[in-house]
Design a protein around this motif. Structure first.
Motif, PDB file in Angstrom:
ATOM      1  N   LEU A   1      13.693  -7.370 -18.975  1.00  0.00           N
ATOM      2  CA  LEU A   1      14.447  -8.313 -19.810  1.00  0.00           C
ATOM      3  C   LEU A   1      14.613  -7.711 -21.198  1.00  0.00           C
ATOM      4  CD1 LEU A   1      15.298 -11.410 -19.259  1.00  0.00           C
ATOM      5  CD2 LEU A   1      13.398 -11.953 -20.779  1.00  0.00           C
ATOM      6  N   LEU A   2      15.815  -7.799 -21.745  1.00  0.00           N
ATOM      7  CA  LEU A   2      16.104  -7.222 -23.058  1.00  0.00           C
ATOM      8  C   LEU A   2      16.792  -8.267 -23.930  1.00  0.00           C
ATOM      9  CD1 LEU A   2      16.105  -4.437 -24.675  1.00  0.00           C
ATOM     10  CD2 LEU A   2      18.502  -4.265 -23.989  1.00  0.00           C
ATOM     11  N   ALA A   3      16.197  -8.543 -25.102  1.00  0.00           N
ATOM     12  CA  ALA A   3      16.834  -9.435 -26.077  1.00  0.00           C
ATOM     13  C   ALA A   3      17.597  -8.578 -27.076  1.00  0.00           C
ATOM     14  CB  ALA A   3      15.783 -10.267 -26.794  1.00  0.00           C
ATOM     15  N   VAL A   4      18.871  -8.901 -27.276  1.00  0.00           N
ATOM     16  CA  VAL A   4      19.734  -8.143 -28.188  1.00  0.00           C
ATOM     17  C   VAL A   4      20.144  -9.063 -29.331  1.00  0.00           C
ATOM     18  CG1 VAL A   4      21.810  -6.742 -28.415  1.00  0.00           C
ATOM     19  CG2 VAL A   4      20.562  -6.775 -26.230  1.00  0.00           C
ATOM     20  N   GLU A   5      19.576  -8.811 -30.520  1.00  0.00           N
ATOM     21  CA  GLU A   5      19.920  -9.602 -31.703  1.00  0.00           C
ATOM     22  C   GLU A   5      21.114  -8.964 -32.392  1.00  0.00           C
ATOM     23  OE1 GLU A   5      16.543 -11.102 -34.147  1.00  0.00           O
ATOM     24  OE2 GLU A   5      15.352  -9.779 -32.870  1.00  0.00           O
ATOM     25  N   MET A   6      22.090  -9.794 -32.773  1.00  0.00           N
ATOM     26  CA  MET A   6      23.341  -9.285 -33.339  1.00  0.00           C
ATOM     27  C   MET A   6      23.794 -10.121 -34.538  1.00  0.00           C
ATOM     28  SD  MET A   6      25.438  -8.512 -29.797  1.00  0.00           S
ATOM     29  CE  MET A   6      24.494  -9.310 -28.497  1.00  0.00           C
ATOM     30  N   PHE A   7      24.595  -9.501 -35.386  1.00  0.00           N
ATOM     31  CA  PHE A   7      25.287 -10.201 -36.466  1.00  0.00           C
ATOM     32  C   PHE A   7      26.741 -10.416 -36.056  1.00  0.00           C
ATOM     33  CE2 PHE A   7      22.274  -7.438 -38.989  1.00  0.00           C
ATOM     34  CZ  PHE A   7      21.433  -8.461 -39.399  1.00  0.00           C
ATOM     35  N   VAL A   8      27.299 -11.573 -36.437  1.00  0.00           N
ATOM     36  CA  VAL A   8      28.749 -11.764 -36.392  1.00  0.00           C
ATOM     37  C   VAL A   8      29.203 -11.762 -37.846  1.00  0.00           C
ATOM     38  CG1 VAL A   8      30.646 -13.253 -35.705  1.00  0.00           C
ATOM     39  CG2 VAL A   8      28.596 -13.152 -34.289  1.00  0.00           C
ATOM     40  N   THR A   9      30.035 -10.789 -38.221  1.00  0.00           N
ATOM     41  CA  THR A   9      30.454 -10.646 -39.616  1.00  0.00           C
ATOM     42  C   THR A   9      31.534 -11.669 -39.961  1.00  0.00           C
ATOM     43  OG1 THR A   9      32.201  -9.044 -39.136  1.00  0.00           O
ATOM     44  CG2 THR A   9      29.970  -8.166 -39.483  1.00  0.00           C
TER      45      THR A   9
ATOM     46  N   SER B   1      22.000 -14.030 -30.473  1.00  0.00           N
ATOM     47  CA  SER B   1      21.199 -13.239 -29.544  1.00  0.00           C
ATOM     48  C   SER B   1      21.731 -13.412 -28.127  1.00  0.00           C
ATOM     49  CB  SER B   1      19.734 -13.687 -29.603  1.00  0.00           C
ATOM     50  OG  SER B   1      18.962 -13.065 -28.597  1.00  0.00           O
ATOM     51  N   VAL B   2      21.710 -12.318 -27.384  1.00  0.00           N
ATOM     52  CA  VAL B   2      22.001 -12.350 -25.950  1.00  0.00           C
ATOM     53  C   VAL B   2      20.812 -11.746 -25.229  1.00  0.00           C
ATOM     54  CG1 VAL B   2      23.451 -11.494 -24.077  1.00  0.00           C
ATOM     55  CG2 VAL B   2      24.502 -12.203 -26.232  1.00  0.00           C
ATOM     56  N   ILE B   3      20.280 -12.470 -24.253  1.00  0.00           N
ATOM     57  CA  ILE B   3      19.201 -11.941 -23.418  1.00  0.00           C
ATOM     58  C   ILE B   3      19.810 -11.493 -22.096  1.00  0.00           C
ATOM     59  CG2 ILE B   3      17.101 -12.544 -22.155  1.00  0.00           C
ATOM     60  CD1 ILE B   3      16.339 -14.306 -24.518  1.00  0.00           C
TER      61      ILE B   3
ATOM     62  N   ILE C   1      28.277  -6.099 -25.040  1.00  0.00           N
ATOM     63  CA  ILE C   1      27.406  -5.164 -25.759  1.00  0.00           C
ATOM     64  C   ILE C   1      26.000  -5.177 -25.150  1.00  0.00           C
ATOM     65  CG2 ILE C   1      26.212  -4.791 -27.970  1.00  0.00           C
ATOM     66  CD1 ILE C   1      28.842  -5.740 -29.350  1.00  0.00           C
ATOM     67  N   ALA C   2      25.481  -6.369 -24.864  1.00  0.00           N
ATOM     68  CA  ALA C   2      24.136  -6.469 -24.268  1.00  0.00           C
ATOM     69  C   ALA C   2      24.087  -5.762 -22.919  1.00  0.00           C
ATOM     70  CB  ALA C   2      23.747  -7.937 -24.122  1.00  0.00           C
ATOM     71  N   ARG C   3      25.105  -5.959 -22.106  1.00  0.00           N
ATOM     72  CA  ARG C   3      25.164  -5.298 -20.800  1.00  0.00           C
ATOM     73  C   ARG C   3      25.236  -3.778 -20.945  1.00  0.00           C
ATOM     74  NH1 ARG C   3      26.789  -8.612 -16.346  1.00  0.00           N
ATOM     75  NH2 ARG C   3      26.908 -10.814 -16.977  1.00  0.00           N
ATOM     76  N   LYS C   4      26.006  -3.318 -21.940  1.00  0.00           N
ATOM     77  CA  LYS C   4      26.135  -1.871 -22.153  1.00  0.00           C
ATOM     78  C   LYS C   4      24.792  -1.261 -22.554  1.00  0.00           C
ATOM     79  CE  LYS C   4      28.522   1.715 -24.748  1.00  0.00           C
ATOM     80  NZ  LYS C   4      29.576   2.086 -25.703  1.00  0.00           N
ATOM     81  N   ILE C   5      24.054  -1.941 -23.445  1.00  0.00           N
ATOM     82  CA  ILE C   5      22.785  -1.392 -23.930  1.00  0.00           C
ATOM     83  C   ILE C   5      21.781  -1.248 -22.790  1.00  0.00           C
ATOM     84  CG2 ILE C   5      20.779  -1.797 -25.414  1.00  0.00           C
ATOM     85  CD1 ILE C   5      22.682  -3.122 -27.418  1.00  0.00           C
ATOM     86  N   ILE C   6      21.615  -2.303 -21.987  1.00  0.00           N
ATOM     87  CA  ILE C   6      20.603  -2.221 -20.920  1.00  0.00           C
ATOM     88  C   ILE C   6      21.011  -1.199 -19.865  1.00  0.00           C
ATOM     89  CG2 ILE C   6      21.396  -4.028 -19.295  1.00  0.00           C
ATOM     90  CD1 ILE C   6      18.387  -5.018 -19.323  1.00  0.00           C
TER      91      ILE C   6
ATOM     92  N   GLU D   1      18.800  -5.605 -33.826  1.00  0.00           N
ATOM     93  CA  GLU D   1      17.625  -5.018 -33.181  1.00  0.00           C
ATOM     94  C   GLU D   1      17.544  -5.488 -31.732  1.00  0.00           C
ATOM     95  OE1 GLU D   1      14.151  -6.012 -35.441  1.00  0.00           O
ATOM     96  OE2 GLU D   1      14.805  -4.903 -37.204  1.00  0.00           O
ATOM     97  N   ILE D   2      16.721  -4.785 -30.935  1.00  0.00           N
ATOM     98  CA  ILE D   2      16.515  -5.169 -29.537  1.00  0.00           C
ATOM     99  C   ILE D   2      15.021  -5.261 -29.255  1.00  0.00           C
ATOM    100  CG2 ILE D   2      18.712  -4.274 -28.669  1.00  0.00           C
ATOM    101  CD1 ILE D   2      17.330  -1.726 -27.818  1.00  0.00           C
ATOM    102  N   ALA D   3      14.675  -6.069 -28.262  1.00  0.00           N
ATOM    103  CA  ALA D   3      13.271  -6.219 -27.854  1.00  0.00           C
ATOM    104  C   ALA D   3      13.219  -6.226 -26.332  1.00  0.00           C
ATOM    105  CB  ALA D   3      12.683  -7.508 -28.419  1.00  0.00           C
ATOM    106  N   PRO D   4      12.383  -5.363 -25.716  1.00  0.00           N
ATOM    107  CA  PRO D   4      12.400  -5.195 -24.251  1.00  0.00           C
ATOM    108  C   PRO D   4      11.409  -6.107 -23.526  1.00  0.00           C
ATOM    109  CG  PRO D   4      11.004  -3.525 -25.209  1.00  0.00           C
ATOM    110  CD  PRO D   4      11.450  -4.403 -26.346  1.00  0.00           C
TER     111      PRO D   4
END
Length: 379
Positions: free
Chosen positions: A247-255, A186-188, A234-239, A264-267
Motif C-alpha cells: 500500500l502506498l500513500a501519495v500526498e500531493m498539492f493542488v496549486t 492524498s491518494v492511497i 500519478i499514484a498509479r504511475k508511482i507504484i 511525499e509518499i509513504a509505503p
C-alpha cells in the motif's frame, strides 16, 4: 483462490504503533497470525498479537525477528533495510520491498526519483548543511527538509525570508520551492504481486498550522473530475515505476493554477486512510493485507462521504490520558471513535482518531467541526 495458512504461518510487522494495531484488527477477520516487533514494550499492538520488544534499526534484532516470520511488512519506515534484504535472500517475502523502503527513507533520493521518472513535484535543490542553505538564500521562500529521519511534522522547516535561515537544518537535506497551493490531497494506491492495482478515492487533508500534522480530512475531496483523475493517474504511475507490492500513500498539492504536484509518499497504511474503515467497502488496512498476501484487491468505493479528525494530545497536558467531551461526541449519529491504546498523553501525540460519516456533506462538516472542538485529550 483458497485461503489457507500453514500451521506455523506468521505475518511479521516491524512497528507496533496505531497503524500496526489497525492492521492486526483487520487481519483478525481472516484469522491471520501476527508477530510484532517494537522498541516500546507498551506499544499499541503489545496486547493484540505475539509481541517482541526490540529496536527496528538493529540488524541482528530484525534478522532474528524476521527469521520466524513468513511474510514481513512495516508500519513505519525507520527500519533496518540491510537486514530485510538479507531476509529476502533467505527466501522471506518482504513487502514493501527493502529497496522501496530505502528510497523513501531519504527524501533526497525520493525527490530525485520523481525527477528521473517525470513525476510532477515542486522544484528543489539538494543541500548538505546549514551553511549550504545560507548560500542558497536566493531560493527562498522554500521548505527545508531533512534527508533522513523526519516524520510526523519533524524534519521540516518553513523558510520564508532570510530571517528564518537560523532555523535551517545542519544536516544533508533539500530546499524545496514553497508552493502556493489551493489544497493538499492524498491518494492511497495498492498493488499485489500479480501486478493488480487499485486506488482509493482522493481525500482532502487539513494540516495543523504549527505541528505539520494532519488535523482532519474529508473524503471525497472537492475537486474537478480532471484533477481527481490526474491525481489518481500519478499514484498509479508511482507504484508501477517502483514495482512495489503493498500500500502506498501519495500526498500531493493542488496549486492555485490547477497543477497536481507530489509532496511525499509513504509505503504503508497512512493517516489519510483511517476513515476507510467505516467509509469504504474495503479499508486501507484490509487492502494492505490483500496486496502483500497476493490476494485479489478489494473494492475501494465510498459507502458515503466521510471526515476524519485526529485526536492529538492537548498542548499543556502530560500524563495519564483523559478524554474530555467523549459522551457528547459518541452520541452523534455517524460518529465512530478509535483510541490507540496509549495510556500516556503529551502535547500533539497521536492518541486516536474519529471517523464521521453522513450523506449530507454540509452536515458532515458541521459534525467534524463539533468533534474537533469538543473531544479533547487531557491529563
Amino acid at each position: 483462490m483458497s485461503l489457507s495458512f500453514q500451521q506455523n504461518f506468521k505475518l511479521g510487522i516491524l512497528g507496533g504503533g496505531q497503524l500496526g494495531r489497525m492492521l492486526v484488527q483487520s487481519g483478525i477477520d481472516f484469522n491471520i497470525p501476527f508477530s510484532i516487533l517494537d522498541p516500546d514494550e507498551h506499544a499499541p499492538c503489545a496486547s493484540l498479537a505475539e509481541f517482541h520488544y526490540g529496536k527496528l534499526t538493529d540488524f541482528d534484532t530484525v534478522m532474528k525477528f524476521g527469521a520466524a516470520c513468513d511474510v514481513i511488512t512495516i508500519e513505519i519506515e525507520n527500519v533496518n533495510t540491510s537486514a530485510l534484504k538479507e531476509l529476502v535472500k533467505q527466501g522471506k517475502k518482504v513487502y514493501p520491498q527493502p529497496e522501496v523502503i530505502e528510497l523513501i527513507q531519504d527524501k533526497r533520493v525520493q525527490k530525485a526519483f520523481y525527477r528521473d521518472h517525470n513525476i510532477p513535484t515542486a522544484e528543489f535543490i539538494l543541500v548538505e548543511n546549514a551553511a549550504d542553505v545560507h548560500r542558497h538564500a536566493h531560493y527562498l521562500p522554500a521548505v527545508n527538509k531533512l534527508g533522513k529521519e523526519g516524520y510526523d511534522g519533524r524534519g521540516v522547516q518553513l523558510l520564508r525570508t532570510s530571517d528564518d535561515l537560523t532555523k535551517a537544518f545542519d544536516a544533508p537535506g533539500l530546499l524545496e520551492k514553497l508552493i502556493d497551493f489551493d489544497k493538499e490531497i492524498s491518494v492511497i494506491v495498492a498493488r499485489n504481486e500479480a501486478g493488480e492495482i487499485n486506488t482509493f478515492p482522493v481525500v482532502e487533508m487539513v494540516f495543523h498550522p504549527v505541528q505539520n500534522l494532519v488535523e482532519y480530512l474529508f473524503a471525497p475531496a472537492a475537486l474537478s473530475e480532471k484533477i481527481a483523475h490526474e491525481a489518481d493517474s500519478i499514484a498509479r504511475k508511482i507504484i508501477t515505476e517502483l514495482n512495489m507490492v503493498g500500500l502506498l500513500a501519495v500526498e500531493m498539492f493542488v496549486t492555485k493554477d490547477g497543477r497536481v504536484l507530489v509532496n511525499e509518499i509513504a509505503p504503508r497504511p497512512h493517516n489519510s486512510g483511517h476513515q476507510t474503515i467505516e467509509a469504504n467497502i474495503t479499508s486501507q488496512y484490509e487492502q494492505h493485507l490483500r496486496a502483500i498476501l497476493n490476494w485479489p484487491l478489494g473494492d475501494t468505493a465510498l459507502l458515503m462521504p466521510s471526515a476524519m479528525v485526529n485526536l492529538l494530545g492537548e498542548d499543556g497536558y502530560k500524563g495519564l490520558a483523559k478524554y474530555e467531551g467523549f459522551d457528547e461526541v459518541v452520541k452523534l449519529p455517524g460518529v465512530h471513535v478509535h483510541l490507540y491504546g496509549k495510556r500516556l498523553t503529551k502535547p500533539f501525540r497521536k492518541m486516536g482518531h474519529v471517523t464521521i460519516v453522513d450523506q449530507d456533506v454540509e452536515r458532515l462538516k458541521k459534525k467534524a467541526n463539533f468533534v474537533k472542538q469538543t473531544l479533547k485529550v487531557i491529563a
